[in-house]
Motif scaffolding. Structure first.
Motif, PDB file in Angstrom:
ATOM      1  N   GLU A 126       0.809  -1.209  -0.062  1.00  0.00           N
ATOM      2  CA  GLU A 126      -0.020   0.012  -0.087  1.00  0.00           C
ATOM      3  C   GLU A 126       0.906   1.057  -0.010  1.00  0.00           C
ATOM      4  N   TYR A 175      -5.635   2.701  -0.283  1.00  0.00           N
ATOM      5  CA  TYR A 175      -6.605   2.311  -1.284  1.00  0.00           C
ATOM      6  C   TYR A 175      -6.080   1.337  -2.301  1.00  0.00           C
ATOM      7  N   GLY A 231      -8.691  -0.631   0.092  1.00  0.00           N
ATOM      8  CA  GLY A 231      -9.616   0.243  -0.695  1.00  0.00           C
ATOM      9  C   GLY A 231     -10.187  -0.826  -1.835  1.00  0.00           C
ATOM     10  N   TYR A 235     -13.848  -2.580  -2.598  1.00  0.00           N
ATOM     11  CA  TYR A 235     -14.531  -2.105  -3.601  1.00  0.00           C
ATOM     12  C   TYR A 235     -14.761  -3.097  -4.442  1.00  0.00           C
ATOM     13  N   MET A 240     -13.159   1.024   5.660  1.00  0.00           N
ATOM     14  CA  MET A 240     -13.320   1.540   4.383  1.00  0.00           C
ATOM     15  C   MET A 240     -14.492   1.032   3.521  1.00  0.00           C
ATOM     16  N   LEU A 269     -17.270   3.192   1.128  1.00  0.00           N
ATOM     17  CA  LEU A 269     -17.446   2.893  -0.180  1.00  0.00           C
ATOM     18  C   LEU A 269     -18.833   2.586  -0.581  1.00  0.00           C
ATOM     19  N   THR A 276      -8.945  -0.146  -9.381  1.00  0.00           N
ATOM     20  CA  THR A 276      -8.461   0.863  -8.477  1.00  0.00           C
ATOM     21  C   THR A 276      -8.639   2.232  -8.975  1.00  0.00           C
ATOM     22  N   LEU A 327     -11.743   3.590  -8.140  1.00  0.00           N
ATOM     23  CA  LEU A 327     -11.951   3.607  -6.715  1.00  0.00           C
ATOM     24  C   LEU A 327     -11.545   5.109  -6.576  1.00  0.00           C
ATOM     25  N   VAL A 385     -13.609   8.154  -4.895  1.00  0.00           N
ATOM     26  CA  VAL A 385     -13.260   9.001  -4.015  1.00  0.00           C
ATOM     27  C   VAL A 385     -13.021  10.518  -4.118  1.00  0.00           C
ATOM     28  N   PRO A 429     -11.598   9.677   4.301  1.00  0.00           N
ATOM     29  CA  PRO A 429     -10.734   8.550   4.554  1.00  0.00           C
ATOM     30  C   PRO A 429     -10.911   7.700   5.854  1.00  0.00           C
TER      31      PRO A 429
END
Length: 355
Positions: A74, A162, A166, A170, A195, A199, A310, A313, A317, A324
Motif C-alpha cells: 500500500e 486504497y 480500498g 471495492y 473502508m 465505499l 483501482t 476507486l 473517492v 478517509p
C-alpha cells in the motif's frame, strides 16, 4: 536508501542500508511518502496461512515468496525518475515530482489473464511487497508507469490504503451490488471494514450491519455509519443479525475469513444469498455441505482487485469526496512496532509508515 526487510519468517524486520536503485528499462523510481501496514503483511511476516482441519499450513516459501523481502503493498510515492525505455505515451499524465499511488497486484504481464487486465488473477504473480520489494523503504522501483495512479491532490497518507484495503473492499462490494437495496452484513471492522462502509455509501448502498468481537472496533464502525453492530461472540448473534436487518439478508462480505465468521455469515443468509470471503485469517470451511444446495448459497472468494477497479476507486473517492478511514502515521523506523500492534489487535483503522 533504508529499508526494513523480512530476512527470516517470524523474526523482527531487519534494517538494511543499500544504494538507492536507478530505474532501468521501463521502471520508475519513486521516493516513498507513505506505506500502509496491511493484515496480509502479517501472513508474509509469519510465513504462511492456516488451512484448518489438521492440514499442513500453506507455506509462502512454497508459493514462491523468497527472502529477504521488503514488504509494503500500500504505497504512495513521489516520482523521481523514469527508466530509459519509458516512452512519452507510457507516462500518460505523469511527470517527475507527481505523487502517485502504486498498483501492486502484478502478474507476468504476458498471459491471457494479464492482457485482459486481470493481473491480480495471474498464475505467476509478481505482486510488489510480496514477490518483489515494496514500500517499507525510502525508495522503490515500479516496473512500468501504468502501475502509477496520479493522486491529483489526495493526501498520500490517507490514500495509501486504497491500493489494498480500498480496492479489495471495492471489488468485493461490486460482487454484491445487486443487493444494495437491502442491508448487507460485513464481518470485521478493521481497516477494510471501515473502508467498506465509506465505499458502500458512496456506491448507493442502503447500508451495512457490522460484526466484530472488539467493542472498540464496533464503536468505530458505528461512527463510520454502520446501520448497527453485533458482537460476533454473543450467543444470540444470529438472532441479533436477523432482528437488526429487519428482513432477509441477501449478502455477506467476510473481511475476517475464519471458521467462526464464515459459519455465522453462512447461517444468517437467506435462500439464494451470497457469501463473499475476503479475509485470510485462516482455518477450515465449517459448513454442512447439504445446506449449500438446500439454501442455494453462492460462496465466492474475492482477491484484491484489478488496475481498472483501482482507478475507478480513486475517481469515486474524488467525485463523492469520500472521507478517509482512520490512520495512524508511524515513522518507517517503527515498522516492527506497527506489525506487532496489528498482530495484537491494538490498531483501529490503518497504520501507515511515513519514511
Amino acid at each position: 536508501m533504508k529499508s526494513f526487510q523480512v530476512v527470516e519468517f517470524n523474526a523482527p524486520l531487519k534494517e538494511v542500508d543499500q544504494p538507492t536503485p536507478q530505474p532501468s528499462g521501463t521502471q520508475v523510481l519513486i521516493k516513498v511518502k507513505a506505506a500502509g501496514v496491511c493484515h496480509s503483511d502479517l501472513h508474509i511476516w509469519e510465513g504462511g496461512y492456516d488451512l484448518g482441519h489438521g492440514r499442513k499450513p500453506l507455506s509462502l516459501k512454497d508459493r514462491g515468496v523468497s527472502l529477504p523481502r521488503t514488504m509494503g503493498h500500500e504505497t504512495v510515492g513521489e516520482i523521481v525518475a523514469f527508466g530509459p525505455d519509458v516512452k512519452a505515451g507510457d507516462k500518460a499524465d505523469l511527470k517527475a515530482g507527481d505523487v502517485a499511488l502504486v498498483y501492486p497486484w502484478l502478474g507476468c504481464g504476458k498471459c491471457e489473464t494479464c492482457l485482459a487486465g486481470e493481473e491480480n488473477m495471474c498464475l505467476k504473480p509478481n505482486a510488489l511487497g510480496v514477490y518483489c520489494d515494496g514500500g517499507y523503504a525510502d525508495y522503490m522501483t515500479v516496473p512500468h508507469p501504468r502501475y502509477l495512479l496520479n493522486l491529483k491532490g489526495l493526501d498520500p497518507v490517507t490514500a495509501a490504503p486504497y491500493a489494498c484495503s480500498g480496492v479489495t473492499t471495492y471489488s468485493a462490494l461490486k460482487k454484491v451490488e445487486a443487493d444494495f437495496n437491502t442491508p448487507i452484513v460485513i464481518f470485521g471492522a478493521g481497516g477494510l471494514g471501515l473502508m467498506a462502509l465509506s465505499l458502500l455509501k458512496a456506491m448507493g448502498g442502503k447500508g451495512a450491519i457490522v460484526v466484530d468481537i472488539d467493542a472498540r472496533k464496533r464503536e468505530a464502525a458505528e461512527k463510520a455509519g454502520a446501520l448497527a453492530t453485533v458482537d460476533g461472540k454473543a450467543p444470540d448473534a444470529l438472532e441479533q443479525l436477523a432482528k437488526k436487518a429487519g428482513g432477509p439478508i441477501r449478502a455477506v462480505i467476510d473481511l475476517v475469513g475464519n471458521a467462526a465468521t464464515t459459519q455465522l455469515g453462512f447461517d444468517c443468509l437467506t435462500k439464494g444469498g451470497k457469501l463473499v470471503i475476503v479475509g485470510l485469517f485462516g482455518g477450515g470451511a465449517p459448513w454442512a455441505l447439504p445446506l449449500i444446495p438446500i439454501k442455494a448459497i453462492t460462496i465466492q472468494g474475492s482477491y484484491v482487485g484489478n488496475l481498472r477497479e483501482t482507478q475507478e476507486l480513486l475517481d469515486l473517492v474524488r467525485t463523492k469526496k469520500i472521507a478517509p478511514i482512520p490512520v495512524t502515521p508511524m515513522p518507517l523506523a517503527k515498522a516492527n512496532e506497527a506489525l506487532v500492534d496489528l498482530q495484537k489487535g491494538r490498531l483501529v483503522g490503518r497504520a501507515v509508515l511515513t519514511p
